[in-house]
Design a protein around this motif. Structure first.
Motif: not given
Length: 590
Positions: A448, A450, A459-463, A484-486, A502
């Motif tokens: 993750s 930020q 900006l953020d993202g998660e895998f 994943t989320t971004f 999102k």
């Protein structure tokens, strides 16, 4: 960074119902005058949370090893039919928080939103407030001949009180979800078929945080009552007292925290249809631990001891009783070379009591008759790195391996009554889900991040990669290998215009399904049922945009767009979600 701190406060007080917590709650401390460890996750909003207090807590709490209990929001579109409110759909831009507001919105698919929050101070040390949220949709009329409409109502009251020795919060909440078991794929019922399900929830939660940490750190009480349309009833209660002695000098610059968590967890579930399963789960937990810290480096050594008792009975099973004592390891090491690079690793375990309430939050289409038992994590080993680069980039990368017993999975139910009939119960169209359990191992990788390139841009993202290896089941139903989320949030025009984005990507999942054919050789006529144990539920990409423009300091207009690629994916087999959606509305703040 005030935004991150505010989010941490919300997560801290909305930890009730966390899907991944063990019977003993994780430590949750509210520390505002220090950097938060970058545990970057989407956090479920709780409007009844305590407001951020400047310069809280006292210095005695400033040196604690801080852990935050966050809630994973399911990776699905906000306005999907299968669960209307994956996260609070209200346009929430936290650049300037206003407690008192009313907003209303309308969009395609007959979506209607009404949302209000009001709070005020009784005196300098006491604050009270109320919150109401309503959302409804007419559903997928072009996809199904029968009704797929849904509505959701939530209302709550809260009180926050501040004393010289500690802070107290209590909130009471009522929620009602009314929807249909519309995901029918193997039959073609009449358009007027009754598919209704309705779930009522009432919760009372209280929390006391003692400032000094001398002998008493905090006390938390959580309770809930659930009932549904099919005479299911469930009560839950959880009590946790965290006893502690902190900031003890042991050697030069090294200090020690001593903690003892004492927890009690009760779940009583009683179902009123079919086999009429009834489960009583009781868990008493002790969690002693010692933490030695120097600067941002620390070593935690402890254990979890659980005494578990279970009673179960149904129309087809005689009463079963089971008592067992568990021991789980707990240790964690963090080596902080700099703020930019911190290495951490550890081992943990625990007992998680599965409840009907928790399962409905993950999958609202569960059948109202389940055999409930806990999931045991014998051990989970994890390592990772994380850091904070000049308050501009926060990252957290970790890998873990765990051994678990009775891991819970969802599986599609077949017909309960194979006889052909003109009328059927709402849950008897091969349109509901049960719970199955298996033992095995889990391997996972999570990352993750930020990034704050500008003051007004985030900006953020998660895998997340998760792979199961099970002892008996061939497939792990409804568990994607990768998701994943971004996202991004941007403000402009002096923060009058706030934009949000999102994006969600989820790989294929596996389910089971049933094919029905008429057997005219029997009397009365029945269905022959064939199961497909390898039914694929396709992956998807879901893109969402939001915009809010502040016309006046007390008046805003907003537009939300969800599932803009018009992806007709399914979260659970048979349950299609809403396509591209647009909602517009107004917000009045005061």
């Amino acid at each position: 960074m005030n935004k991150l701190k505010y989010i941490a406060v919300i997560a801290f007080l909305s930890g009730f119902g966390s899907q991944n917590s063990f019977a003993q709650l994780k430590e949750e401390k509210l520390v505002l005058d220090r950097k938060r460890e970058p545990e970057v996750k989407r956090i479920e909003k709780k409007k009844t949370s305590v407001q951020q207090e400047k310069n809280y807590p006292p210095e005695a709490k400033a040196n604690e090893v801080v852990k935050y209990d966050v809630t994973d929001v399911p990776p699905v579109s906000d306005f999907k039919t299968s669960e209307i409110q994956a996260e609070d759909i209200s346009p929430k831009f936290d650049f300037e928080k206003q407690n008192n507001y009313f907003q209303i919105g309308y969009g395609n698919y007959g979506k209607f939103l009404a949302d209000a929050n009001i709070s005020g101070k009784v005196n300098d040390n006491v604050e009270v407030g109320a919150d109401v949220h309503y959302l409804s949709t007419s559903g997928l009329k072009k996809e199904y001949d029968w009704s797929s409409k849904q509505s959701q109502l939530g209302a709550g009251l809260f009180l926050n009180a501040y004393t010289e020795t500690g802070k107290f919060n209590i909130d009471a909440n009522f929620g009602m979800d009314k929807y249909n078991y519309y995901g029918i794929y193997a039959l073609t019922p009449n358009a007027d078929v009754d598919l209704e399900q309705k779930v009522n929830r009432f919760k009372i939660n209280a929390f006391y945080d003692h400032y000094s940490n001398e002998y008493l750190n905090n006390v938390r009480v959580k309770s809930s009552i659930l009932s549904d349309h099919f005479d299911s009833k469930e009560t839950q209660a959880e009590v946790l007292a965290n006893l502690s002695m902190h900031d003890v000098d042991v050697y030069t610059d090294t200090k020690m925290n001593a903690d003892l968590g004492v927890g009690l967890d009760l779940v009583n579930s009683k179902f009123g249809i079919l086999d009429k399963n009834e489960s009583n789960l009781f868990n008493f937990n002790l969690g002693p631990k010692l933490t030695f810290y120097k600067g941002n480096s620390y070593l935690t050594i402890g254990s979890d001891f659980s005494f578990f008792n279970q009673k179960h009975e149904s129309l087809v099973l005689e009463q079963e009783k089971n008592s067992k004592f568990y021991w789980f390891p707990k240790a964690e090491l963090q080596i902080s070379a700099t703020d930019q690079f911190k290495f951490f690793g550890g081992v943990e375990g625990g007992l998680k009591l599965n409840s009907y309430n928790q399962l409905l939050e993950e999958n609202p289409y569960m059948i109202s008759d389940l055999y409930l038992k806990p999931t045991e994590t014998k051990y989970r080993i994890y390592v990772g790195i994380k850091g904070d680069v000049d308050q501009t980039l926060k990252y957290n990368i970790s890998a873990g391996f765990s051994k678990q017993n009775d891991i819970l999975f969802f599986n599609n139910n077949s017909l309960i009554d194979p006889t052909m009939a003109d009328t059927r119960k709402a849950y008897d169209f091969a349109n509901t889900f049960g719970a199955i359990y298996d033992n095995g191992t889990t391997s996972e990788v999570k990352a993750s991040v930020q990034f704050f390139p500008l003051e007004n841009l985030v900006l953020d993202g998660e895998f997340q990669f998760v792979k199961y290896k099970l002892d008996n089941l061939k497939e792990t139903y409804y568990k994607p290998l990768v998701q994943t989320t971004f996202g991004a949030k941007y403000s402009m025009l002096g923060k009058k215009l706030n934009l949000g984005f999102k994006g969600i990507f989820v790989t294929d999942r596996t389910a089971n399904s049933y094919e029905l054919t008429e057997n005219m050789a029997t009397y009365p006529t029945t269905y022959d049922i064939k199961e497909n144990e390898n039914q694929k539920v396709g992956g998807y990409v879901d893109l969402n945009l939001s915009a809010e423009y502040k016309v006046h300091k007390n008046f805003s207009i907003f537009v939300l767009g969800n599932n803009l690629l018009n992806t007709k994916y399914q979260t659970f087999y048979g349950y299609k979600v809403l396509g591209a959606q647009v909602m517009g509305g107004v917000k009045i703040s005061f």
